[in-house]
Design a protein around this motif. Structure first.
Motif, PDB file in Angstrom:
ATOM      1  N   VAL A   1      -9.565   0.956  -5.273  1.00 39.47           N
ATOM      2  CA  VAL A   1     -10.088   2.133  -4.571  1.00 39.47           C
ATOM      3  C   VAL A   1     -11.044   1.699  -3.464  1.00 39.47           C
ATOM      4  O   VAL A   1     -11.016   2.241  -2.354  1.00 39.47           O
ATOM      5  N   LYS A   2     -11.877   0.720  -3.765  1.00 38.95           N
ATOM      6  CA  LYS A   2     -12.832   0.232  -2.766  1.00 38.95           C
ATOM      7  C   LYS A   2     -12.106  -0.299  -1.540  1.00 38.95           C
ATOM      8  O   LYS A   2     -12.487   0.017  -0.400  1.00 38.95           O
ATOM      9  N   LEU A   3     -11.066  -1.095  -1.757  1.00 38.70           N
ATOM     10  CA  LEU A   3     -10.327  -1.665  -0.638  1.00 38.70           C
ATOM     11  C   LEU A   3      -9.612  -0.582   0.155  1.00 38.70           C
ATOM     12  O   LEU A   3      -9.597  -0.602   1.395  1.00 38.70           O
ATOM     13  N   GLN A   4      -9.022   0.380  -0.561  1.00 35.90           N
ATOM     14  CA  GLN A   4      -8.320   1.468   0.126  1.00 35.90           C
ATOM     15  C   GLN A   4      -9.280   2.311   0.961  1.00 35.90           C
ATOM     16  O   GLN A   4      -8.991   2.644   2.115  1.00 35.90           O
ATOM     17  N   MET A   5     -10.429   2.656   0.394  1.00 38.08           N
ATOM     18  CA  MET A   5     -11.404   3.470   1.124  1.00 38.08           C
ATOM     19  C   MET A   5     -11.963   2.718   2.323  1.00 38.08           C
ATOM     20  O   MET A   5     -12.160   3.295   3.398  1.00 38.08           O
ATOM     21  N   PHE A   6     -12.205   1.433   2.140  1.00 41.80           N
ATOM     22  CA  PHE A   6     -12.700   0.619   3.260  1.00 41.80           C
ATOM     23  C   PHE A   6     -11.706   0.644   4.419  1.00 41.80           C
ATOM     24  O   PHE A   6     -12.092   0.832   5.584  1.00 41.80           O
TER      25      PHE A   6
END
Length: 681
Positions: free
Chosen positions: A245-250
């Motif tokens: 999720v962190k990578l996608q949101m970034f």
């Protein structure tokens, strides 16, 4: 000899011409066969033989020039190209050959001029071949120009980036290919070919805008996505759980901000490729420096957090993150829900007084450095103090994470352990800068060298020694002027001025210092078996002092002397000479201004209160600086306790205590002749 009549003469000339043409044709054919067989020496000889028979044939020079190009003989090919243009300026052959020779010789600007000249002369030619050449050359030149700008721009870019549009990780080749397929690239080519030639400025702007990248600064979670987890996959299609999720949101926030490329250390570095890891560690500061934006993700700062939460975030305790907020020019802080910290929607949080003040209070780094940090060796100990309370998962990263801060490039050797990694970094700093403040620390000595700390936390304590005010210096100088002769002061100054800078060789430190022989070490009476011992120490030229240490020191006195030599060493700092820092423009300007003071009397003589006739200006300036030096040497200083080893070298002992020493008599400082360079193990 009979004379040929007119008819026979015509036949002879006709036969001679045919023979010559036939011979030339055979030479060219044989030369072509030689080129095909890579026998260029034979080919050049045959072409040259043909040219001797017909030196006005531009085609023969063109053939030979083309063969020379195949052999990368660009200068020789250029000569033939000029001859082709001279013989037949209306043909494109000479221009094509000259263009290729100049390109091969890396003389790109001259190559462009050749094309421009050709197009201006042949632009109105009806020949379809010329028109096609016109278009081909324009396109080729445009492609070459764009390629050169791309490669120059990517010199400071990460090796691998995430395409925020496609969601795929791309290496350098894939990034360039994506640009070649983009609308921006097609518009550049169209503009070039429409206007015949444009300035490189628009190309640089278009390339810089398209290839701008955004960096992520974050604290790793337990399970992060690595390169092999996302290779050949679309990150937006992965299950939205955990660190995914962190990578996608970034990537989504980066894309919504108008940037095509994003970088995260977890998945944009091949952790299994040692060469790539080495290059990445040494280049990471530059990547952050040249990023269009760095996003700091604070996963432990909740949506409702108020001012102060950034300071207490675990992100603010990590070793790698110090360069990740110092290096970039533009930074934005995001909370756990990916909303902006303090709801600050400005374009750059480095311009937020509240956020920068919070960082200054929590890191000890002044706002000016936070906003406009300059890497390098200046104030080395202060930078080490910044990192002294930070932690890294891998122990060697304590040193590796500081490479960019100090502007050094060193081998990355995971497995060498912390003391060796930190030792190599400190050795490089001292060797390149001569900054002895890096030897001012309290803690356990390193196995790398006893004058270096085993852990960076040894720099946590600030330097507390007071500095003299200008009034105090002048007062001391006035006192010394009546007690210290010019000769004595100048001799000491010259002696210290001739000391070389500290340097390392084979893990041994060559340390310039002022050494005070210890005459007595005696344990303070009335102590039990505590873990910390207090010793009474006497040294020639110094006031008696007490040293607290966990080390057991060898006790001796004048009544019971020892054959081993013990010293208290004052580290020699060349700054005390009063000379300008040549790397500091402001210092040099002030120094120059001082030396050019508009007066019939040199400034140093005015300070000394003496007649200009008594001393030459250079001597007076030296005397003045020598007296100021003695005033500084008369002040308390941090001393190193050194014990001589069997081979004559020394080791630092009792490094867990800050030893503050003071000379007995400032007016006798000039008599201290223990100025030497010691070898430290």
């Amino acid at each position: 000899m009979s004379m040929l009549d007119g008819s026979d003469k015509d036949k002879y000339l006709e036969w001679s011409m045919a023979f010559k043409q036939n011979y030339i044709a055979r030479c060219v054919a044989k030369a072509d066969e030689a080129v095909a067989a890579d026998n260029y020496e034979m080919a050049f000889g045959l072409y040259s033989a043909a040219i001797k028979l017909d030196s006005l044939s531009h085609l023969l020079f063109a053939y030979r020039g083309k063969a020379k190009l195949g052999r990368s003989l660009y200068v020789e090919a250029l000569s033939d190209a000029d001859k082709v243009i001279e013989l037949n300026p209306s043909s494109s052959l000479g221009y094509e050959l000259k263009y290729a020779a100049l390109q091969g010789a890396q003389r790109h600007d001259e190559a462009i001029e050749v094309i421009t000249t050709m197009l201006s002369k042949l632009d109105n030619a009806p020949d379809a071949h010329i028109q096609k050449l016109h278009q081909d050359f324009l396109r080729s030149e445009a492609v070459d120009a764009v390629q050169r700008v791309i490669h120059t721009h990517l010199e400071n870019a990460p090796l691998r980036l995430l395409n925020t549009t496609t969601g795929r990780v791309c290496d350098r080749e894939a990034q360039i290919h994506a640009f070649m397929e983009s609308t921006e690239y097609k518009e550049l080519l169209y503009s070039w070919m429409t206007h015949a030639r444009i300035q490189t400025g628009p190309i640089q702007n278009a390339v810089a805008k398209y290839f701008s990248w955004v960096m992520l600064s974050h604290r790793w979670e337990l399970k992060e996505l690595l390169l092999h987890d996302i290779k050949d996959k679309v990150i937006y299609d992965l299950d939205a759980v955990g660190a995914t999720v962190k990578l996608q949101m970034f990537c989504k926030i980066t894309r919504d901000a108008g940037f095509c490329w994003a970088w995260s250390d977890t998945c944009c570095i091949d952790q299994n490729n040692n060469v790539e890891v080495q290059r990445s560690v040494n280049s990471m500061f530059v990547w952050y420096r040249h990023s269009a934006l760095t996003i700091v993700y604070l996963w432990d700062v909740p949506p409702w957090a108020k001012a102060g939460a950034l300071a207490s975030s675990v992100w603010n305790t990590r070793g790698w993150t110090i360069q990740e907020f110092l290096a970039p020019n533009v930074v934005l802080f995001y909370k756990a829900d990916w909303t902006l910290y303090l709801n600050d929607h400005s374009r750059n949080h480095k311009k937020s007084l509240a956020i920068m003040q919070e960082l200054e209070d929590s890191t000890g780094i002044d706002v000016q450095a936070l906003v406009a940090f300059r890497p390098g060796m200046t104030n080395a100990r202060e930078k080490l103090q910044w990192a002294s309370t930070r932690a890294t998962t891998l122990q060697e990263d304590v040193a590796y994470s500081l490479f960019g801060i100090f502007g050094v490039h060193l081998p990355v050797i995971y497995g060498e352990m912390k003391q060796n990694a930190l030792g190599r970094l400190l050795q490089e700093i001292i060797a390149r800068s001569g900054d002895i403040t890096t030897l001012d620390w309290i803690g356990k000595s390193s196995q790398f060298n006893s004058c270096l700390p085993a852990d960076i936390s040894s720099y946590e304590a600030p330097r507390l020694l007071p500095s003299l005010s200008e009034d105090e210096i002048q007062s001391s100088v006035s006192l010394l002027r009546h007690t210290v002769t010019v000769e004595s002061a100048s001799n000491l100054y010259t002696l210290l001025d001739n000391l070389s800078a500290p340097r390392f060789a084979n893990f041994r430190l060559q340390l310039p210092c002022i050494a005070f022989p210890i005459t007595e070490i005696r344990r303070w009476s009335g102590q039990g078996q505590e873990t910390c011992f207090t010793y009474h120490v006497k040294a020639d030229g110094l006031q008696d002092l007490l040293i607290d240490t966990e080390d057991r020191l060898f006790q001796f006195s004048q009544a019971r002397p020892t054959q081993q030599t013990f010293l208290l060493a004052r580290l020699w700092n060349r700054n005390e000479l009063g000379l300008p820092d040549f790397a500091d423009d402001e210092a040099m300007e002030a120094w120059s201004s001082r030396l050019s003071t508009p007066s019939s009397m040199p400034l140093s003589l005015l300070e000394l209160g003496r007649s200009p006739k008594q001393y030459e200006p250079v001597e007076s300036e030296l005397h003045s600086r020598a007296l100021r030096l003695i005033a500084h040497l008369g002040q308390p200083f941090s001393a190193l306790l050194l014990a001589q080893q069997r081979g004559g070298e020394y080791k630092r002992i009792a490094s867990d205590y800050n030893i503050t020493a003071k000379v007995k008599d400032m007016t006798a400082v000039h008599d201290m002749m223990g100025v030497k360079t010691l070898e430290i193990l």
